[in-house]
Design a protein around this motif. Structure first.
Motif, short mmCIF file in Angstrom:
data_model
loop_
_atom_site.label_atom_id
_atom_site.label_comp_id
_atom_site.label_asym_id
_atom_site.label_seq_id
_atom_site.Cartn_x
_atom_site.Cartn_y
_atom_site.Cartn_z
N ALA A 43 -4.20 11.16 46.58
CA ALA A 43 -3.67 9.80 46.64
C ALA A 43 -4.79 8.77 46.65
O ALA A 43 -4.59 7.64 46.24
CB ALA A 43 -2.80 9.64 47.87
N GLN A 44 -5.97 9.14 47.09
CA GLN A 44 -7.06 8.20 47.23
C GLN A 44 -8.00 8.17 46.03
O GLN A 44 -9.04 7.55 46.09
CB GLN A 44 -7.85 8.51 48.50
CG GLN A 44 -7.04 8.35 49.77
CD GLN A 44 -6.56 6.95 49.99
OE1 GLN A 44 -7.28 6.00 49.79
NE2 GLN A 44 -5.31 6.80 50.40
N TRP A 50 -4.93 1.87 35.65
CA TRP A 50 -4.66 0.77 36.57
C TRP A 50 -4.31 -0.48 35.79
O TRP A 50 -4.93 -0.79 34.78
CB TRP A 50 -5.89 0.51 37.45
CG TRP A 50 -6.28 1.70 38.28
CD1 TRP A 50 -7.13 2.70 37.91
CD2 TRP A 50 -5.83 2.01 39.59
NE1 TRP A 50 -7.24 3.61 38.92
CE2 TRP A 50 -6.45 3.21 39.97
CE3 TRP A 50 -4.96 1.38 40.48
CZ2 TRP A 50 -6.22 3.81 41.20
CZ3 TRP A 50 -4.75 1.97 41.72
CH2 TRP A 50 -5.37 3.17 42.06
N VAL A 142 -9.64 2.54 47.10
CA VAL A 142 -8.18 2.62 47.04
C VAL A 142 -7.59 2.31 48.41
O VAL A 142 -8.08 2.76 49.43
CB VAL A 142 -7.73 4.03 46.59
CG1 VAL A 142 -6.22 4.17 46.63
CG2 VAL A 142 -8.26 4.34 45.21
N GLY A 144 -3.70 2.55 49.58
CA GLY A 144 -2.32 2.89 49.20
C GLY A 144 -2.25 3.12 47.70
O GLY A 144 -2.99 3.93 47.16
N ASN A 145 -1.37 2.37 47.02
CA ASN A 145 -1.28 2.51 45.55
C ASN A 145 -2.04 1.39 44.84
O ASN A 145 -1.83 1.15 43.66
CB ASN A 145 0.18 2.54 45.10
CG ASN A 145 0.88 1.20 45.32
OD1 ASN A 145 0.47 0.40 46.15
ND2 ASN A 145 1.94 0.97 44.57
N LEU A 163 -2.84 -2.31 40.17
CA LEU A 163 -1.72 -1.42 40.46
C LEU A 163 -1.87 -0.10 39.72
O LEU A 163 -2.18 -0.08 38.52
CB LEU A 163 -0.40 -2.07 40.04
CG LEU A 163 -0.08 -3.42 40.67
CD1 LEU A 163 1.14 -4.03 40.02
CD2 LEU A 163 0.14 -3.24 42.16
N LYS A 164 -1.63 1.00 40.41
CA LYS A 164 -1.66 2.32 39.80
C LYS A 164 -0.50 2.44 38.80
O LYS A 164 0.61 2.03 39.11
CB LYS A 164 -1.53 3.39 40.89
CG LYS A 164 -1.68 4.80 40.42
CD LYS A 164 -3.12 5.15 40.35
CE LYS A 164 -3.29 6.66 40.24
NZ LYS A 164 -4.59 7.03 39.75
N THR A 165 -0.76 2.98 37.61
CA THR A 165 0.30 3.07 36.61
C THR A 165 0.63 4.48 36.16
O THR A 165 1.58 4.67 35.44
CB THR A 165 -0.04 2.23 35.35
OG1 THR A 165 -1.20 2.77 34.74
CG2 THR A 165 -0.23 0.78 35.68
#
Length: 166
Positions: A43-44, A50, A142, A144-145, A163-165
């Motif tokens: 997750a990190q 992005w 990072v 969160g997202n 933002l993560k895409t």
């Protein structure tokens, strides 16, 4: 079989079951801990696609693919979200003429260069803002997202959230 032998057998059996259940619980706890660490590591990760957001309008500006090459982190623009009236495939005419990206197409351009890991952050490289052609020292991490992207000019800095895409 005597009374004592039967009792000893029962006590040994109870200890066996007790320690067996503890070992099973320990292995389950260990698996849960390892999965949590593995999941948080995934997750990190800064690597991925992005979406950048315009500071003034809050609208998406482009997609940046961040990847690792030879142990360092780089980022390349893969898609633009032009506003009405903007060139859909611009070149970096504001870049410094000494920069190899001068007059090159922005789509496909490497804008993040040579970041190295320092704990939970990546830094030591630079980022190009193709809208004004300026190059800034850069640090990313990072939360969160969100990818936090900080550009430095001397002692001053500005931080964006991407933002993560994927």
């Amino acid at each position: 079989m005597t009374y004592w032998d039967s009792k000893s057998h029962t006590i040994v059996w109870l200890f066996f079951c007790y320690f067996r259940s503890i070992n099973i619980m320990k292995s389950h706890v260990a698996i849960i801990i390892l999965l949590s660490i593995f999941n948080s590591t995934l997750a990190q990760s800064v690597i991925g696609k992005w979406k950048t957001i315009d500071d003034n309008t809050g609208e998406p500006r482009c997609l940046v693919d961040i990847y690792e090459r030879e142990g360092k982190i780089y980022g390349k623009i893969t898609k633009l979200f032009p506003k009405i009236g903007e060139d859909p495939d611009p070149v970096c005419d504001d870049c410094d003429p000494e920069d190899s990206r001068y007059l090159k197409k922005i789509i496909g351009m490497e804008i993040i260069e040579s970041l190295t890991r320092d704990d939970e952050e990546y830094g030591g490289g630079n980022i190009l803002d193709p809208e004004n052609g300026k190059v800034y020292r850069c640090k990313i991490w990072v939360e969160g997202n969100l990818l936090k992207v900080r550009g430095y000019l001397g002692p001053f800095y500005r931080t964006q959230s991407w933002l993560k895409t994927d």
